[in-house]
Scaffold this motif. Structure first.
Motif, mmCIF file in Angstrom:
data_model
loop_
_atom_site.group_PDB
_atom_site.id
_atom_site.type_symbol
_atom_site.label_atom_id
_atom_site.label_comp_id
_atom_site.label_asym_id
_atom_site.label_seq_id
_atom_site.Cartn_x
_atom_site.Cartn_y
_atom_site.Cartn_z
ATOM 1 N N UNK A 20 0.899 -1.164 0.008
ATOM 2 C CA UNK A 20 -0.141 0.021 -0.053
ATOM 3 C C UNK A 20 0.834 1.313 -0.104
ATOM 4 N N UNK A 21 0.677 2.061 -0.843
ATOM 5 C CA UNK A 21 1.262 3.147 -1.154
ATOM 6 C C UNK A 21 0.471 4.495 -1.011
ATOM 7 N N UNK A 280 5.611 -1.855 -11.938
ATOM 8 C CA UNK A 280 4.481 -0.715 -12.063
ATOM 9 C C UNK A 280 3.809 -0.713 -10.612
ATOM 10 N N UNK A 281 3.067 0.464 -10.629
ATOM 11 C CA UNK A 281 2.353 0.836 -9.542
ATOM 12 C C UNK A 281 1.003 1.241 -10.276
ATOM 13 N N UNK A 282 -0.101 0.619 -9.732
ATOM 14 C CA UNK A 282 -1.363 1.074 -10.048
ATOM 15 C C UNK A 282 -2.098 2.296 -9.297
ATOM 16 N N UNK A 304 0.070 -0.734 -4.943
ATOM 17 C CA UNK A 304 -1.183 -0.015 -5.147
ATOM 18 C C UNK A 304 -0.900 1.390 -4.528
ATOM 19 N N UNK A 305 -1.372 2.180 -5.401
ATOM 20 C CA UNK A 305 -1.111 3.897 -5.136
ATOM 21 C C UNK A 305 -2.616 4.143 -4.740
ATOM 22 N N UNK A 306 -2.657 4.857 -3.422
ATOM 23 C CA UNK A 306 -3.884 5.195 -3.098
ATOM 24 C C UNK A 306 -3.691 6.724 -2.915
#
Length: 339
Positions: A20-21, A280-282, A304-306
């Motif tokens: 979690x990012x 990659x980050x989504x 996962x970029x939030x």
């Protein structure tokens, strides 16, 4: 089946406790237009660290005063900024999160007094200022400013660095044929338009040997603009330059009508991850633990970029953990109310 969202993830010598990012989001909260971190930033970022986010990436931080989006933006153009950023990294890391920072230049989207810069003298829209087309000397100076910013980020104790090459800001303006009409070595072919970013990556790596991300806009949403397939080529070039991960966003280089829906940018991440063979980050309307887990299980992204989800709830990881049936260890101060 294990929960990938809560698995550790290692990039170079950095291990994140989960996938979690916190995506970089501008706060426009510097009180004296000096780019200095203040109490707002300390509270805002450390609370997400308490909430058990694995990696927190501090908002777009300007490499020059002229590169700010607004006068209230954070800065990293001066050694005077290091102390405040150092305090911020210590607060983030004290709660078990890794600390990242996004370094940026706003280009033609700067809303500032005085001259603003761009690859070509084209305003973003009829309400925005006409920028000055950058000279080769100004390009060189800006490349060097990114390198100095990376050096300061290292001194401030950041674990991870992201170069902002998305959302219509300066680097994105060089990459896209919609905004780059130059006829010199920085314009024309895709390779020439990539040259500015290439030089920035090389300069940054002179000072920075930790995890390096690049955020891109993988679709210009314009028939004559860039698509994900174009970024596959550039992602391969970035991989050759030892970039560790591509943070895949989209849009904002020109005004566009974007039909956003849950996970609408995830397919771009999947294409780049698979075709360029790079992590990659989504990001983009990812709101639930199940949705995040599905993205990871389907190998559409590695992180996962939030963004808005973490603005609404600093404790989103705990909510996601409950949803996925994972027992997330709470901060000891919160044990009585966490599970």
């Amino acid at each position: 089946m294990t929960n990938k969202l809560f698995e550790p993830y290692t990039i170079k010598d950095l291990t994140l406790k989960n996938r979690i990012v916190m995506s970089p989001m501008c706060m426009y909260s510097c009180e004296n237009q000096d780019g200095m971190a203040n109490d707002w930033h300390y509270t805002h970022y450390s609370s997400r660290a308490v909430g058990q986010v694995g990696l927190i990436i501090v908002e777009a931080t300007a490499v020059t005063p002229q590169g700010r989006i607004s006068p209230q933006d954070l800065g990293i153009w001066s050694d005077d900024h290091i102390e405040g950023l150092q305090k911020l990294t210590k607060m983030i890391k004290a709660h078990g999160a890794a600390a990242g920072i996004q370094i940026a230049h706003a280009g033609r989207k700067a809303v500032l007094e005085g001259e603003i810069l761009a690859p070509s003298a084209l305003p973003f829209n009829e309400n925005m200022k006409i920028p000055k087309e950058m000279t080769t000397e100004e390009i060189k100076n800006t490349v060097q400013a990114f390198g100095k910013a990376a050096e300061r980020a290292k001194k401030a104790g950041f674990d991870c660095l992201e170069i902002h090459a998305a959302h219509g800001y300066l680097i994105n303006e060089f990459l896209s044929p919609l905004t780059n009409k130059r006829t010199d070595q920085y314009g024309g072919s895709q390779e020439n338009r990539y040259r500015f970013l290439k030089e920035i990556i090389d300069e940054v790596k002179r000072f920075w040997n930790g995890p390096l991300f690049v955020r891109i806009s993988a679709n210009d949403y314009h028939e004559e603009g860039l698509k994900a397939i174009d970024y596959v080529t550039m992602a391969k070039w970035m991989k050759a330059q030892k970039v560790d991960l591509i943070d895949v966003s989209s849009g904002a280089v020109v005004p566009a009508n974007i039909k956003a829906y849950p996970g609408y940018q995830v397919p771009f991440s999947e294409i780049i991850r698979k075709d360029a063979a790079i992590p990659t980050g989504a990001v983009g309307l990812i709101t639930s633990g199940n949705q995040a887990e599905e993205i990871l299980q389907k190998q559409c992204a590695d992180l996962i970029f939030l963004a808005r989800a973490l603005l609404r709830d600093p404790y989103w990881p705990q909510v996601a953990a409950k949803e996925l049936g994972f027992k997330l260890q709470p901060p000891k101060q919160y044990e009585r109310g966490w599970n």
